[in-house]
Design a protein around this motif. Structure first.
Motif: not given
Length: 529
Positions: A27-43
């Motif tokens: 439940w700790v995410f550090t890989s780029d693919p995992d962390v990228d799911t937390y981007r603001d896709f409407y940014s």
């Protein structure tokens, strides 16, 4: 592994290891693919150097795990950015305001702790969505309704903390106003409860929000001061019937007395559902594109030529059938003196709903969550179809006819002058009793040049609104500093007081840095306009 600004790789790795120990490695995410799911896709900063990107994410399951994560971060100066379900599309999504923060993802905290039929209230964790609560109420045979925003996938807690609104009766559709009782983990890891929750063994936490002394619930609205882990809400007892009605007026000049009378009737509880005011002659059947309001003679000419009303005011009644029909009769009496007035009963529904009613109703008026709002954006309008999402521009304007007309004209002209495209422009939204909100949905793209021009233009519109005394109540992270700057009374006293509270309660500045323009001391220099 990405590293937060100002935190060494070794210190960050040590903090991440402690978080894994607290919540479980999975439940700790550090890989780029995992962390990228937390981007603001409407940014509006997509793909740019200033895009807000998380360094990692952690998803605790319990309050104790939240405490452990916060303590690990506080001991090392690791910035955290709590989100409930991360569905705040158009206002930032799940991306942190301060790039490099660790997203504290609370969606696994999804317990519906209590629903009280007698008190018409509930107590929930931040991972509980509107869909979750609706299913629970249906499955348990509850006679209570929730009030829902447009997309039902969001968190009840998260939506309230960002001052979201809905569509049912007045006491419930302002979601932060309908909360009663907050539990939060503070920056030092201590657990704090507001109101009657501060009394051990209290049985009235969801009944009286003030408790003793200053009412501190507001410290957590759009704030940087704590991680909310529980929140109580007042729920709407299912009424006997629902009725929507409308009044149509034929002259431009009717707008002032119309709004005044609507205000009197709503504030006096003659109708209790969310009202709306629009213009058939200006919308021409498309409420998503509300045209600029012309001068009086021109608008009256269009009314004569089209036969469409100048103004339509719609109201909703919830309650016993005899009562709401008498209330509608009274409304008609009060509007009878307007020249050419027309009355219409749009819909009457006996409750509870039957299966055959579901395709005939506007679901959010009945506390039923859905995802139907996304059909609006997918249709596309003009030459910007398809876009890559949208941001919301949400200004509070005076609840008066003159304010309604002036704000429409100024906003329309400002958007046209500064080339701000719109695919939705509301006449005035009344989720919050006693105020009007002008919502404008602005399309965004994964195109750096388009977004650069858009940001420059939106900043100008923010300033124009501020010059007229209109401030946004909510906005995407790219504009939060500018909006906070606009609240500039007494040399930005609002921001300065927020900063003093921030420094006292979160001296290491680890929680939600920069949210709504409130930065910790070590990141403050040079940010004030």
């Amino acid at each position: 592994m990405r590293t937060p600004p100002g935190v060494s790789a070794a210190t960050f790795a040590d903090g991440i290891a402690e978080m894994k120990s607290a919540v479980g490695e999975e439940w700790v995410f550090t890989s780029d693919p995992d962390v990228d799911t937390y981007r603001d896709f409407y940014s509006v900063l997509w793909g740019e150097e200033d895009e807000r990107i998380a360094s990692a994410a952690v998803a605790p399951k319990t309050v104790e795990e939240v405490q452990a994560v916060v303590r690990a971060a506080n001991a090392r100066g690791i910035p955290l950015y709590p989100v409930s379900t991360g569905r705040n599309l158009g206002y930032g999504g799940s991306a942190p305001v301060y790039s490099g923060s660790v997203v504290l993802d609370l969606k696994r905290m999804d317990r519906i702790i209590e629903v009280s039929e007698g008190n018409a209230s509930c107590l929930v964790e931040p991972g509980v969505s509107y869909f979750d609560m609706y299913r629970h109420l249906q499955e348990t045979g509850s006679k209570l309704w929730i009030d829902v925003p447009d997309p039902g996938w969001g968190s009840m807690v998260g939506n309230a903390l960002d001052s979201g609104g809905g569509y049912t009766a007045a006491p419930y559709r302002g979601h932060f106003e309908a909360q009663c009782g907050i539990e939060a983990v503070m920056a030092d890891g201590e657990v704090f409860r507001t109101g009657m929750g501060a009394l051990p063994g209290s049985e009235t936490w969801q009944q009286y929000k003030m408790g003793i002394g200053p009412c501190l619930d507001g410290l957590f609205r759009q704030s940087t001061l704590g991680v909310v882990t529980k929140m109580g809400f007042w729920l709407f007892p299912q009424p006997e019937a629902y009725m929507s009605c409308s009044v149509e007026l034929q002259r431009f000049a009717d707008i002032d007395p119309m709004v005044d009378l609507f205000n009197e009737l709503e504030y006096g509880n003659i109708f209790n559902g969310m009202p709306s005011i629009g213009s058939p002659v200006l919308s021409q059947g498309n409420p998503l594109i509300f045209a600029e309001i012309p001068e009086e003679e021109e608008m009256n000419r269009r009314v004569r030529e089209t036969g469409l009303a100048a103004w339509r005011g719609s109201m909703v009644f919830y309650g016993p059938e005899k009562v709401i029909r008498a209330q509608w009769d009274y409304v008609q009496e009060r509007f009878a003196h307007f020249e050419g007035v027309k009355f219409k009963e749009n819909q009457f529904v006996k409750l509870p709903l039957r299966p055959e009613d579901m395709d005939k109703i506007q679901k959010n008026r009945f506390g039923i969550p859905s995802m139907e709002i996304f059909a609006v954006g997918s249709r596309g309008f003009g030459d910007f179809n398809p876009s890559d999402g949208h941001i919301w521009f949400s200004a509070i304007i005076p609840r008066s006819g003159k304010g309604f007309v002036k704000a429409n004209r100024v906003m329309r002209q400002a958007c046209a002058e500064h080339d701000v495209p719109l695919f939705m422009f509301s006449p005035a939204v009344t989720c919050w009793t006693r105020s009007f909100v002008l919502f404008a949905a602005v399309p965004v793209y994964k195109d750096k040049e388009k977004n650069r021009r858009l940001r420059e233009s939106v900043l100008k519109v923010i300033q124009i609104c501020a010059e007229h005394g209109w401030g946004e109540y909510r906005c995407p992270p790219a504009f939060q500093d500018a909006v906070m700057n606009a609240y500039s009374f007494n040399n930005n006293m609002l921001r300065r007081v927020n900063e003093k509270i921030k420094d006292a309660l979160d001296p290491n500045g680890i929680l939600s840095a920069g949210r709504y323009g409130v930065w910790p001391k070590h990141l403050r220099d040079g940010r004030h306009a």
